[in-house]
Write a protein that holds these residues in place. Structure first.
Motif, PDB file in Angstrom:
ATOM      1  N   THR A 170      37.356-109.882 -75.614  1.00 14.19           N
ATOM      2  CA  THR A 170      36.332-108.852 -75.413  1.00 14.19           C
ATOM      3  C   THR A 170      34.937-109.446 -75.451  1.00 14.19           C
ATOM      4  OG1 THR A 170      37.736-107.131 -76.380  1.00 14.19           O
ATOM      5  CG2 THR A 170      35.373-106.706 -76.321  1.00 14.19           C
ATOM      6  N   VAL A 171      34.666-110.279 -76.455  1.00 15.84           N
ATOM      7  CA  VAL A 171      33.350-110.905 -76.581  1.00 15.84           C
ATOM      8  C   VAL A 171      33.086-111.838 -75.405  1.00 15.84           C
ATOM      9  CG1 VAL A 171      31.929-112.467 -77.966  1.00 15.84           C
ATOM     10  CG2 VAL A 171      33.305-110.721 -79.090  1.00 15.84           C
ATOM     11  N   SER A 172      34.091-112.596 -75.021  1.00 16.99           N
ATOM     12  CA  SER A 172      33.936-113.531 -73.905  1.00 16.99           C
ATOM     13  C   SER A 172      33.663-112.802 -72.597  1.00 16.99           C
ATOM     14  CB  SER A 172      35.177-114.420 -73.767  1.00 16.99           C
ATOM     15  OG  SER A 172      35.328-115.254 -74.891  1.00 16.99           O
ATOM     16  N   ARG A 211      44.625-113.651 -68.445  1.00 17.58           N
ATOM     17  CA  ARG A 211      44.370-112.902 -67.206  1.00 17.58           C
ATOM     18  C   ARG A 211      43.384-111.760 -67.401  1.00 17.58           C
ATOM     19  NH1 ARG A 211      50.454-111.148 -66.282  1.00 17.58           N
ATOM     20  NH2 ARG A 211      50.666-113.235 -67.196  1.00 17.58           N
ATOM     21  N   ARG A 212      43.110-111.407 -68.665  1.00 19.85           N
ATOM     22  CA  ARG A 212      42.156-110.332 -68.931  1.00 19.85           C
ATOM     23  C   ARG A 212      40.707-110.785 -68.816  1.00 19.85           C
ATOM     24  NH1 ARG A 212      44.021-108.595 -74.723  1.00 19.85           N
ATOM     25  NH2 ARG A 212      44.298-110.875 -74.807  1.00 19.85           N
ATOM     26  N   LEU A 213      40.484-112.082 -68.777  1.00 19.73           N
ATOM     27  CA  LEU A 213      39.124-112.594 -68.643  1.00 19.73           C
ATOM     28  C   LEU A 213      38.559-112.238 -67.268  1.00 19.73           C
ATOM     29  CD1 LEU A 213      39.596-116.124 -70.251  1.00 19.73           C
ATOM     30  CD2 LEU A 213      38.269-114.231 -71.226  1.00 19.73           C
ATOM     31  N   ILE A 214      37.303-111.863 -67.246  1.00 22.02           N
ATOM     32  CA  ILE A 214      36.648-111.505 -65.987  1.00 22.02           C
ATOM     33  C   ILE A 214      36.670-112.700 -65.035  1.00 22.02           C
ATOM     34  CG2 ILE A 214      34.444-110.887 -64.923  1.00 22.02           C
ATOM     35  CD1 ILE A 214      33.752-109.363 -67.476  1.00 22.02           C
ATOM     36  N   GLU A 215      36.992-112.441 -63.790  1.00 20.19           N
ATOM     37  CA  GLU A 215      36.975-113.501 -62.786  1.00 20.19           C
ATOM     38  C   GLU A 215      35.550-113.692 -62.269  1.00 20.19           C
ATOM     39  OE1 GLU A 215      39.802-113.201 -59.670  1.00 20.19           O
ATOM     40  OE2 GLU A 215      41.470-112.688 -60.999  1.00 20.19           O
ATOM     41  N   ILE A 216      35.091-114.927 -62.305  1.00 18.20           N
ATOM     42  CA  ILE A 216      33.762-115.277 -61.801  1.00 18.20           C
ATOM     43  C   ILE A 216      33.970-116.168 -60.578  1.00 18.20           C
ATOM     44  CG2 ILE A 216      31.527-116.314 -62.337  1.00 18.20           C
ATOM     45  CD1 ILE A 216      32.152-113.909 -64.079  1.00 18.20           C
ATOM     46  N   PRO A 217      33.646-115.706 -59.386  1.00 23.99           N
ATOM     47  CA  PRO A 217      33.926-116.471 -58.161  1.00 23.99           C
ATOM     48  C   PRO A 217      33.411-117.906 -58.183  1.00 23.99           C
ATOM     49  CG  PRO A 217      33.245-114.250 -57.610  1.00 23.99           C
ATOM     50  CD  PRO A 217      33.040-114.396 -59.086  1.00 23.99           C
ATOM     51  N   ALA A 218      32.230-118.101 -58.749  1.00 27.44           N
ATOM     52  CA  ALA A 218      31.629-119.437 -58.723  1.00 27.44           C
ATOM     53  C   ALA A 218      32.086-120.318 -59.892  1.00 27.44           C
ATOM     54  CB  ALA A 218      30.108-119.318 -58.741  1.00 27.44           C
TER      55      ALA A 218
END
Length: 217
Positions: free
Chosen positions: A74-76, A121-128
């Motif tokens: 959550t924090v990440s 897999r719950r971590l937000i995907e950042i394209p860059a």
């Protein structure tokens, strides 16, 4: 009878030697790395490092579940959203245990190419964002990480992840050894060690890092 005793003595000696070599290898691998000091950049950037928040540690089928896994995810994610909004460099670091002996001792955790070795897999995907793989606690043991951060002219690193007593601590010290400014988010770091986060935070400060909470972003 004498021959049997001699064989037993040799076998015991071989086992002892193997144990000593294994412990020496583990001790060596735990040491933070050193490197050439970073340059002073005209327009320096910041980077967010997400260290070892992997399926085998925090996912629903985790082989070694961290009790604070949900919290650090959550924090990440809050930090990832902030980093994306600010145009900061984002780096995911995953631990892969490719040594067969260590892999067996660890129960197959983070085995190469296994689903458990992937980032949660719950971590937000950042394209860059980019992902680097390591086999030692200090992420800077992977030279490509340092090279990438220098290419992006990063001089400040923010860290979340696990374990606070091992990989997070070693990575922070490896960064400090190269002249990076380091900030760790105390509520974004988990540990299963005998030390609590407050004790670890004190050691991070003593090493030269700043310590904040996710609410201070």
């Amino acid at each position: 009878m004498k021959r049997s005793k001699k064989i037993m003595f040799c076998s015991a000696g071989s086992v002892l030697l193997l144990v000593l070599v294994l412990f020496a290898a583990i001790y060596w691998s735990m040491r933070p790395t050193t490197g050439t000091p970073i340059n002073k950049y005209a327009t320096p950037r910041a980077a967010l490092l997400i260290v070892d928040i992997q399926e085998d540690y925090t996912g629903p089928q985790a082989k070694k579940r961290y009790r604070d896994g949900d919290r650090i995810v959550t924090v990440s994610n809050a930090l990832l959203a902030q980093a994306q909004a600010n145009g900061a460099v984002v780096v995911f670091v995953k631990n892969v245990i490719d040594n067969p002996i260590m892999s067996a001792l660890m129960g197959g955790i983070n085995a190469p190419d296994s689903p458990g070795a992937e980032m949660d897999r719950r971590l937000i995907e950042i394209p860059a964002a980019v992902t680097f793989q390591k086999s030692r606690p200090d992420a800077f043991s992977t030279p490509e990480l340092d090279a990438y951060l220098r290419e992006k002219q990063v001089d400040q690193i923010f860290i979340t992840g696990l374990d606070g007593a091992y990989c997070v601590s070693a990575t922070a010290r490896g960064a400090l050894n190269r002249g990076y400014k380091v900030t760790l988010f105390q509520d974004g770091v988990a540990t299963e060690s005998s030390k609590n986060i407050e004790e670890l935070a004190k050691s991070w400060r003593q090493a030269g890092a700043q310590v904040k909470t996710g609410s201070e972003i």
